[in-house]
Design a protein around this motif. Structure first.
Motif, PDB file in Angstrom:
ATOM      1  N   ASP A  48       7.405  -4.481  -3.051  1.00 46.30           N
ATOM      2  CA  ASP A  48       7.476  -3.055  -3.368  1.00 46.30           C
ATOM      3  C   ASP A  48       7.865  -2.793  -4.809  1.00 46.30           C
ATOM      4  OD1 ASP A  48       7.807  -0.124  -2.656  1.00 46.30           O
ATOM      5  OD2 ASP A  48       9.890  -0.607  -3.173  1.00 46.30           O
ATOM      6  N   VAL A  49       8.883  -3.487  -5.292  1.00 48.97           N
ATOM      7  CA  VAL A  49       9.359  -3.287  -6.661  1.00 48.97           C
ATOM      8  C   VAL A  49       8.261  -3.642  -7.668  1.00 48.97           C
ATOM      9  CG1 VAL A  49      11.016  -4.084  -8.396  1.00 48.97           C
ATOM     10  CG2 VAL A  49      11.775  -3.655  -6.052  1.00 48.97           C
ATOM     11  N   ARG A  86       0.847  -1.206   0.000  1.00 55.21           N
ATOM     12  CA  ARG A  86       0.000   0.000   0.000  1.00 55.21           C
ATOM     13  C   ARG A  86       0.879   1.252   0.000  1.00 55.21           C
ATOM     14  NH1 ARG A  86      -2.032   1.433   6.055  1.00 55.21           N
ATOM     15  NH2 ARG A  86      -0.419   0.345   7.225  1.00 55.21           N
ATOM     16  N   ASP A  87       2.039   1.182   0.667  1.00 58.57           N
ATOM     17  CA  ASP A  87       2.989   2.302   0.637  1.00 58.57           C
ATOM     18  C   ASP A  87       3.551   2.483  -0.769  1.00 58.57           C
ATOM     19  OD1 ASP A  87       3.319   3.352   3.438  1.00 58.57           O
ATOM     20  OD2 ASP A  87       3.760   1.252   3.830  1.00 58.57           O
ATOM     21  N   SER A  88       3.838   1.353  -1.403  1.00 59.34           N
ATOM     22  CA  SER A  88       4.345   1.392  -2.783  1.00 59.34           C
ATOM     23  C   SER A  88       3.331   2.079  -3.694  1.00 59.34           C
ATOM     24  CB  SER A  88       4.592  -0.037  -3.284  1.00 59.34           C
ATOM     25  OG  SER A  88       5.257  -0.815  -2.318  1.00 59.34           O
ATOM     26  N   ARG A 108      -1.776  -4.551   3.712  1.00 61.88           N
ATOM     27  CA  ARG A 108      -1.462  -3.681   4.840  1.00 61.88           C
ATOM     28  C   ARG A 108      -0.109  -4.036   5.455  1.00 61.88           C
ATOM     29  NH1 ARG A 108      -4.918  -3.673  10.531  1.00 61.88           N
ATOM     30  NH2 ARG A 108      -3.914  -1.858  11.489  1.00 61.88           N
ATOM     31  N   LEU A 109       0.207  -5.322   5.439  1.00 62.89           N
ATOM     32  CA  LEU A 109       1.402  -5.825   6.123  1.00 62.89           C
ATOM     33  C   LEU A 109       2.679  -5.528   5.340  1.00 62.89           C
ATOM     34  CD1 LEU A 109       2.304  -7.652   8.571  1.00 62.89           C
ATOM     35  CD2 LEU A 109       2.144  -9.587   6.985  1.00 62.89           C
ATOM     36  N   ALA A 110       3.717  -5.082   6.035  1.00 63.04           N
ATOM     37  CA  ALA A 110       5.020  -4.886   5.402  1.00 63.04           C
ATOM     38  C   ALA A 110       5.602  -6.245   5.033  1.00 63.04           C
ATOM     39  CB  ALA A 110       5.965  -4.144   6.344  1.00 63.04           C
ATOM     40  N   VAL A 111       6.004  -6.390   3.773  1.00 68.76           N
ATOM     41  CA  VAL A 111       6.507  -7.674   3.278  1.00 68.76           C
ATOM     42  C   VAL A 111       7.912  -7.508   2.697  1.00 68.76           C
ATOM     43  CG1 VAL A 111       4.223  -8.636   2.831  1.00 68.76           C
ATOM     44  CG2 VAL A 111       5.354  -7.282   1.064  1.00 68.76           C
ATOM     45  N   PRO A 112       8.715  -8.592   2.693  1.00 69.60           N
ATOM     46  CA  PRO A 112      10.085  -8.514   2.188  1.00 69.60           C
ATOM     47  C   PRO A 112      10.153  -8.085   0.723  1.00 69.60           C
ATOM     48  CG  PRO A 112       9.748 -10.548   3.421  1.00 69.60           C
ATOM     49  CD  PRO A 112       8.397  -9.923   3.241  1.00 69.60           C
ATOM     50  N   VAL A 113      11.144  -7.272   0.415  1.00 66.24           N
ATOM     51  CA  VAL A 113      11.389  -6.864  -0.971  1.00 66.24           C
ATOM     52  C   VAL A 113      12.452  -7.807  -1.533  1.00 66.24           C
ATOM     53  CG1 VAL A 113      12.135  -5.005  -2.489  1.00 66.24           C
ATOM     54  CG2 VAL A 113      10.879  -4.465  -0.378  1.00 66.24           C
ATOM     55  N   PHE A 114      12.045  -8.690  -2.436  1.00 62.76           N
ATOM     56  CA  PHE A 114      12.978  -9.688  -2.968  1.00 62.76           C
ATOM     57  C   PHE A 114      13.335  -9.462  -4.432  1.00 62.76           C
ATOM     58  CE2 PHE A 114       8.686 -11.414  -3.405  1.00 62.76           C
ATOM     59  CZ  PHE A 114       8.657 -11.810  -4.729  1.00 62.76           C
ATOM     60  N   LYS A 138      -2.794   5.127   1.710  1.00 62.62           N
ATOM     61  CA  LYS A 138      -1.565   5.825   1.326  1.00 62.62           C
ATOM     62  C   LYS A 138      -1.728   6.741   0.115  1.00 62.62           C
ATOM     63  CE  LYS A 138       0.663   4.114   4.770  1.00 62.62           C
ATOM     64  NZ  LYS A 138       0.998   4.954   5.914  1.00 62.62           N
ATOM     65  N   THR A 139      -2.964   6.977  -0.302  1.00 60.49           N
ATOM     66  CA  THR A 139      -3.163   8.015  -1.309  1.00 60.49           C
ATOM     67  C   THR A 139      -2.944   9.392  -0.677  1.00 60.49           C
ATOM     68  OG1 THR A 139      -5.549   8.150  -0.871  1.00 60.49           O
ATOM     69  CG2 THR A 139      -4.826   6.639  -2.619  1.00 60.49           C
ATOM     70  N   GLY A 140      -2.839   9.418   0.643  1.00 59.94           N
ATOM     71  CA  GLY A 140      -2.518  10.661   1.335  1.00 59.94           C
ATOM     72  C   GLY A 140      -1.165  11.205   0.915  1.00 59.94           C
ATOM     73  N   ILE A 141      -0.275  10.321   0.496  1.00 59.86           N
ATOM     74  CA  ILE A 141       1.041  10.743  -0.018  1.00 59.86           C
ATOM     75  C   ILE A 141       0.830  11.585  -1.272  1.00 59.86           C
ATOM     76  CG2 ILE A 141       3.261   9.936  -0.922  1.00 59.86           C
ATOM     77  CD1 ILE A 141       2.817   7.329   0.662  1.00 59.86           C
ATOM     78  N   PHE A 142      -0.075  11.116  -2.133  1.00 60.14           N
ATOM     79  CA  PHE A 142      -0.406  11.850  -3.361  1.00 60.14           C
ATOM     80  C   PHE A 142      -1.111  13.156  -3.019  1.00 60.14           C
ATOM     81  CE2 PHE A 142      -3.210  12.965  -6.848  1.00 60.14           C
ATOM     82  CZ  PHE A 142      -2.435  12.745  -7.981  1.00 60.14           C
TER      83      PHE A 142
END
Length: 312
Positions: free
Chosen positions: A144-145, A10-12, A167-173, A39-43
């Protein structure tokens, strides 16, 4: 050994929208009073003149999105998956899908990993719902990528797209420098001859870890990432069916109507072989810490290993 970076998709999504706003002048973003969470608040902070809060009225928001798209805008409409796919389904079907408008639905907080929000917010049916809408593209990125690439691909695609974020932060592989996203094309992350594990979303990394554990016991597992659920990559699935003869699908979604169903449909029509589905076993979720819930529902590498061994 350095710690693996973890980022919620969602951050991505929020970050990718800001990047795209610099390239696509007619891009606008809608939200249903959940900008801080989606996270559209970033926009909103960076591009306030192209952000519109439609309030707690998801169906109306989809109607607004359809209207803006009809004027030529590239529209991203965001809410939790439960509200975007569930509450607004009829508007999406008739006002966005039927006229094939250029609306991208950014659905966050999908699946069991929503955690403490509980069963009412843990949407495990959204992929099934969106699959039934003709012409709807469905993307479920794994990290994320991939999420950044998916948002860009959605923006450039002509027609409605459903994007599923967690919602959960997940590993960037995935490696940002070498990663290539192609809409409708699966990715073979690991080759293997004994069995194929086909995964989507946050289950992809679990599948990777399971394959590593299986290799220690002499089991050669192929791992395929299906980021685009619809249109699904039939070619990569049929190839796996022919070459390994056994397929396990893994998803953070009801086993009815999601990735498992889509893969089984392809296999039955093209190259019948043993297919087992690992996911939410046609039940509602419950409130609790996300990682504990994933373990409770068997959505982890340990259970993938167990299921593969059972198939062999």
């Amino acid at each position: 050994m350095s710690e693996i970076k973890k980022i919620a998709t969602r951050d991505s999504y929020g970050n990718a929208l800001v990047e795209l706003s610099k390239e696509i002048d007619d891009l606008v973003v809608l939200d249903a009073d959940l900008a801080a969470a989606t996270k559209t608040g970033i926009f909103k902070k960076q591009v306030p003149d192209r952000f519109f809060d439609c309030g707690i009225a998801e169906a109306n928001m989809m109607g607004v999105a359809a209207g803006l798209a009809a004027t030529g805008k590239t529209v991203f409409a965001s809410s939790f998956a439960m509200f975007a796919a569930g509450r607004a389904f009829e508007i999406i079907r008739n006002s966005i899908g039927y006229p094939h408008l250029n609306v991208k639905i950014g659905a966050t907080h999908a699946g069991i990993s929503v955690g403490e929000d509980g069963a009412t917010h843990q949407c495990n049916e959204d992929i099934a719902l969106m699959r039934t809408i003709p012409g709807m593209t469905i993307i479920n990125p794994a990290d994320d990528v991939e999420a950044h690439a998916a948002v860009r691909a959605a923006a450039l695609h002509d027609g409605p797209v459903y994007l599923r974020f967690g919602r959960l932060a997940v590993p960037v592989f995935n490696d940002e420098k070498s990663y290539r996203f192609e809409l409708g094309k699966g990715i073979t992350l690991r080759d293997g001859k004994d069995v194929t594990i086909i995964a989507t979303g946050l289950m992809v990394n679990e599948a990777r870890m399971a394959a590593e554990e299986l290799s220690k016991e002499g089991i050669d597992a192929r791992v395929i990432n299906i980021h685009t659920i619809k249109p699904i990559d039939r070619e990569i699935i049929v190839k796996a069916a022919k070459e390994t003869g056994k397929i396990l699908t893994v998803e953070e979604h009801n086993i009815i109507g999601g990735l498992g169903s889509a893969v089984a449909e392809v296999v039955c029509e093209e190259c019948p072989c043993l297919v087992k589905r690992l996911g939410v076993e046609d039940r509602f979720g419950m409130s609790g810490p996300a990682l504990d819930l994933l373990k409770l529902f068997g959505l982890g590498s340990e259970n993938i290993v167990k299921r593969v061994k059972g198939m062999l």
